[in-house]
Design a protein around this motif. Structure first.
Motif, PDB file in Angstrom:
ATOM      1  N   HIS A   1       1.199  -1.256  -0.271  1.00  0.00           N
ATOM      2  CA  HIS A   1       0.188   0.434  -0.446  1.00  0.00           C
ATOM      3  C   HIS A   1       0.926   1.270   0.021  1.00  0.00           C
ATOM      4  O   HIS A   1       2.258   1.579  -0.222  1.00  0.00           O
ATOM      5  CB  HIS A   1      -1.165   0.087   1.394  1.00  0.00           C
ATOM      6  CG  HIS A   1      -0.181   0.129   2.433  1.00  0.00           C
ATOM      7  ND1 HIS A   1       0.384  -0.594   3.359  1.00  0.00           N
ATOM      8  CD2 HIS A   1      -0.080   1.445   2.986  1.00  0.00           C
ATOM      9  CE1 HIS A   1       1.075  -0.785   4.800  1.00  0.00           C
ATOM     10  NE2 HIS A   1       0.669   0.722   4.432  1.00  0.00           N
TER      11      HIS A   1
ATOM     12  N   GLU B   1      -3.115   0.575  -2.607  1.00  0.00           N
ATOM     13  CA  GLU B   1      -3.158  -1.028  -2.095  1.00  0.00           C
ATOM     14  C   GLU B   1      -3.671  -1.608  -3.194  1.00  0.00           C
ATOM     15  O   GLU B   1      -4.853  -1.592  -3.810  1.00  0.00           O
ATOM     16  CB  GLU B   1      -3.974  -1.317  -0.429  1.00  0.00           C
ATOM     17  CG  GLU B   1      -5.381  -0.678  -1.027  1.00  0.00           C
ATOM     18  CD  GLU B   1      -5.843  -1.283  -0.100  1.00  0.00           C
ATOM     19  OE1 GLU B   1      -5.982  -1.702   1.242  1.00  0.00           O
ATOM     20  OE2 GLU B   1      -7.991  -1.683   0.081  1.00  0.00           O
TER      21      GLU B   1
ATOM     22  N   HIS C   1      -6.942  -4.775  -7.180  1.00  0.00           N
ATOM     23  CA  HIS C   1      -6.400  -2.808  -6.157  1.00  0.00           C
ATOM     24  C   HIS C   1      -7.178  -1.680  -6.149  1.00  0.00           C
ATOM     25  O   HIS C   1      -8.663  -2.116  -6.729  1.00  0.00           O
ATOM     26  CB  HIS C   1      -4.640  -2.986  -7.398  1.00  0.00           C
ATOM     27  CG  HIS C   1      -5.171  -2.377  -8.670  1.00  0.00           C
ATOM     28  ND1 HIS C   1      -4.047  -2.028  -9.244  1.00  0.00           N
ATOM     29  CD2 HIS C   1      -6.609  -2.586  -9.234  1.00  0.00           C
ATOM     30  CE1 HIS C   1      -4.700  -1.625 -10.734  1.00  0.00           C
ATOM     31  NE2 HIS C   1      -5.833  -2.265 -10.762  1.00  0.00           N
TER      32      HIS C   1
END
Length: 230
Positions: free
Chosen positions: A78, A83, A141
């Motif tokens: 992250h 992240e 993500h």
């Protein structure tokens, strides 16, 4: 000069392969283990994740092996309000050379195996290795719009396809700690290994930027020698 040095190295290695081989049954060892992954990607803050593996090795000499390695795990990281998580699969063909190949042990491997101290056996089974293989990424993500702008300004992009297979080069350093002595070699070993995997694609985290991604895998496992005469 370079060619002469290369031929000399190959010749020396072939000569060492001929030593410590008498009474050696050339077993196949199988192993499995687990550990922690460390991602080296565009998102700088590393998250340690879990992975496990299975492998099989053929011992050409007591201290040189070639093998297959399969791996399943997770990579994560992250940063910049962003992240990612990559539930990946990987496999490779690899070779390992152990320190004992160069220590001048007795030609008769049975004599060495019976008489050597525990410390000598551990030191002799410290190894380095390298291989070639594939990794399949399955990435989820979230990328903050501010970071996305920075990527675009550097000529990068977000990966459109979050399921991808590409070529990797794994580098290994570790040790096999043998136990369960037989006349022709140890029956069992505890394996401690660090594998550093170089990729040919900047997409372990779903962000394609300047540099190719990498990851590390620290593991502990158990190995068992098949077809080892007793």
């Amino acid at each position: 000069m370079t060619k002469k040095l290369l031929f000399a190295f190959v010749g020396g290695l072939l000569l060492t392969i001929g030593t410590v081989s008498a009474q050696f049954s050339r077993p196949i060892s199988v192993g499995a283990g687990a550990g922690a992954t460390i991602s080296l990607t565009d998102l700088a803050n590393v998250e340690s994740k879990f992975a496990f593996y299975g492998e099989a090795d053929y011992l050409i000499t007591p201290f040189i092996s070639v093998g297959l390695h399969g791996e399943k795990g997770t990579l994560g990281g992250h940063g910049y309000e962003s992240e990612f998580e990559n539930r990946y699969y990987a496999g490779n063909l690899n070779g390992k050379v152990r320190l004992g190949q160069f220590l001048g042990h007795k030609d008769n491997y049975s004599q060495y195996n019976i008489g050597a101290s525990t410390l000598s056996k551990i030191v002799s089974n410290i190894y380095v290795g390298a291989g070639a293989g594939l990794v399949k990424n399955r990435i989820k993500h979230h990328i903050d719009p501010i970071y996305l702008d920075a990527i675009t300004n550097q000529g990068g992009e977000l990966a459109d396809d979050l399921v991808e297979v590409h070529f990797v080069v794994p580098l290994n350093v570790g040790v096999d700690i043998p136990f369960g002595r037989t006349l022709y070699g140890p029956q069992w070993a505890i394996n401690v290994n660090y594998q550093h995997t170089l990729t040919t694609n900047d997409n372990l985290d779903g962000i394609k930027n300047k540099n190719n991604d990498q990851y590390g895998f620290v593991s502990v496992g158990i190995k068992y020698a098949l077809f080892n005469r007793k």
